[in-house]
Write a protein that holds these residues in place. Sequence first.
Motif, PDB file in Angstrom:
ATOM      1  N   UNK A 245       0.803  -1.194  -0.036  1.00 41.41           N
ATOM      2  CA  UNK A 245       0.291  -0.075   0.151  1.00 41.41           C
ATOM      3  C   UNK A 245       0.913   1.393  -0.008  1.00 41.41           C
ATOM      4  N   UNK A 246       1.912   1.420   0.920  1.00 33.03           N
ATOM      5  CA  UNK A 246       2.823   2.342   0.931  1.00 33.03           C
ATOM      6  C   UNK A 246       3.553   2.667  -0.461  1.00 33.03           C
ATOM      7  N   UNK A 247       4.134   1.585  -0.977  1.00 37.13           N
ATOM      8  CA  UNK A 247       4.665   1.765  -2.199  1.00 37.13           C
ATOM      9  C   UNK A 247       3.571   2.276  -3.285  1.00 37.13           C
ATOM     10  N   UNK A 248       2.697   1.448  -3.333  1.00 37.62           N
ATOM     11  CA  UNK A 248       1.690   2.335  -4.616  1.00 37.62           C
ATOM     12  C   UNK A 248       1.224   3.655  -4.112  1.00 37.62           C
ATOM     13  N   UNK A 249       1.132   4.307  -2.769  1.00 37.36           N
ATOM     14  CA  UNK A 249       0.688   5.461  -2.526  1.00 37.36           C
ATOM     15  C   UNK A 249       1.812   6.470  -2.945  1.00 37.36           C
ATOM     16  N   UNK A 250       3.225   5.937  -2.746  1.00 40.43           N
ATOM     17  CA  UNK A 250       4.316   6.882  -3.302  1.00 40.43           C
ATOM     18  C   UNK A 250       4.389   6.743  -4.673  1.00 40.43           C
ATOM     19  N   UNK A 251       4.252   5.692  -5.421  1.00 43.40           N
ATOM     20  CA  UNK A 251       4.235   5.715  -6.847  1.00 43.40           C
ATOM     21  C   UNK A 251       3.332   6.745  -7.347  1.00 43.40           C
ATOM     22  N   UNK A 252       2.103   6.738  -6.826  1.00 48.33           N
ATOM     23  CA  UNK A 252       1.020   7.441  -7.258  1.00 48.33           C
ATOM     24  C   UNK A 252       1.062   9.007  -7.008  1.00 48.33           C
ATOM     25  N   UNK A 253       1.440   9.421  -5.831  1.00 47.50           N
ATOM     26  CA  UNK A 253       1.392  10.651  -5.445  1.00 47.50           C
ATOM     27  C   UNK A 253       2.853  11.368  -5.207  1.00 47.50           C
ATOM     28  N   UNK A 254       3.829  10.732  -5.243  1.00 48.71           N
ATOM     29  CA  UNK A 254       4.967  11.113  -4.994  1.00 48.71           C
ATOM     30  C   UNK A 254       5.469  12.271  -6.080  1.00 48.71           C
TER      31      UNK A 254
END
Length: 519
Positions: A245-254
């Motif tokens: 989940x954290x990895x996907x959040x970073x990928x999407x919003x970073x």
Amino acid sequence: MSKETKAQRVERIKKDKDGLDVLQDIYRYAKTEEEIDPEDIDRFKWYGLYTQNRNLQDEDDSTLYFMLRVKLPEAKLNLKGLEAVADISRKYARATADFTTRQDIQFHFITIKDLPAIFARLKEVNLSTVFASGDVPRNVVTCPVNGIDKEQICDVNALAQDINRYFDKNAELSNLPRKYKVGVSGCSKHCISHEIQDLSFNAIKTETGEILFCVNVGGGLASNKRIASHIGYVTASQVLPIVKAVTQIYKEYGNRENRRKARLGHLLDLWGVEKFIEILHENIDFILQNRELQEYVPYEKREHFGVHESVEDGKSYVGCAIDGGRIGADGLYKLLEILQNNGATTIKATTTQNLVITDVPSSSVNALSKALKEIDIDVNPSPFKARTLSCTGKNFCKYAVSETKDLASRLVAHLQNRFPDFKEPLSFSVNGCSHSCAHPHVVDIGLLGCKVENNRKYVSGFELILGGHLEGDKSNFAKSTGIKFIPEDACQIVENIIESYLNSHYKNFHDYATGKIYG
């Protein structure tokens, strides 16, 4: 048309061709020896390759040399792996080899034509360079004595393997905003430095005996100089879902518009911790547990040096210090021979550029320790050698302005000779530029590479920073002293600092460094 920014260029390059897809080009370049497309050179990072500084290159040598970083999953090298990296060092890398703070090993003077043979040799021993660098998840760090330490909170080997499998060559994660660093640990000494990881999990045992993992996010150094934020606790079965989940959040919003604002910690700063947790909860099917934040072992005591009885009957593990991570081909071969002669089979790298021999027959520890000492690997290192980090430095790194490895060795030797009875654990870093690869901002004494004025010229030098410390929410970064100097003065400068401390009223160096900042 306006010129591309650095971030725009990198994002375009990644969209034009995925970093994972450059492997076929590496083989083509190796075969044809044609000139390499500069944009492919950027993509080479996805396979652990960086072009290196020409500082040690002969003037008439036009060869394009690379640094090559090899990941050590779970920090591990068995005998076959140790022999393989020694062979690569000797045959292809002019006998260079360094351990890194991410539990990798890296080489210099690598040429494109040799990469197919190197990759084949690594494959024979289940090692890889994929995702060793680039805008991807890097090697997952974990405690080097995991599974064999009698004092550990729990064994996290299965969790580390799960995370590594999720990351390994995952094309969905080959285009993150920037590098992304994860750690998981069941160590009672908290040795993975979770405070400076993008995402980390530290085991705790509750009053009822239940194992939970403290989750911290957004730590980092350099442009993301930030102590990770604690966001809650999870069970072991929830660790991998949090990673995903954290990895996907970073990928999407970073942030993809500014490379200096693109790490996960920058997203935490933009959103705030509460919003980050809210978004995270929208992407998982459980709730992070709230409980009192645990106490952490201070940075200077997070070590595994010396001989320790293993959980395996008749076996011991032996923690060793080497000079700033530098071991070279000779050191690797000699280490291999020592292991073979004493019935040991495995080493693990540490996050402080040292190593642990994990399975020494207890009857052989004295002979092994003596043999290691003969090749300058110390089982009971001085306070100076034990915790001295050094980055690649000017000799090979294009970003560095100052040489580091040789200076780190000289500094250790000087301080050992000058203060032979000094016992307090101290940490040092010799870092060649401002990028913080050797973690200068979290150690007691940091040498930060910079240009300094000397005889009316600006030359390579260092700035002295003091008082860095990791201890959970008690952590702080080192502060500048305002003292700048040329490399030739480094040993005397550091000696003067330690002498001043010994003559002060402070009971420990950290209090001295934070209570009396020079300037």
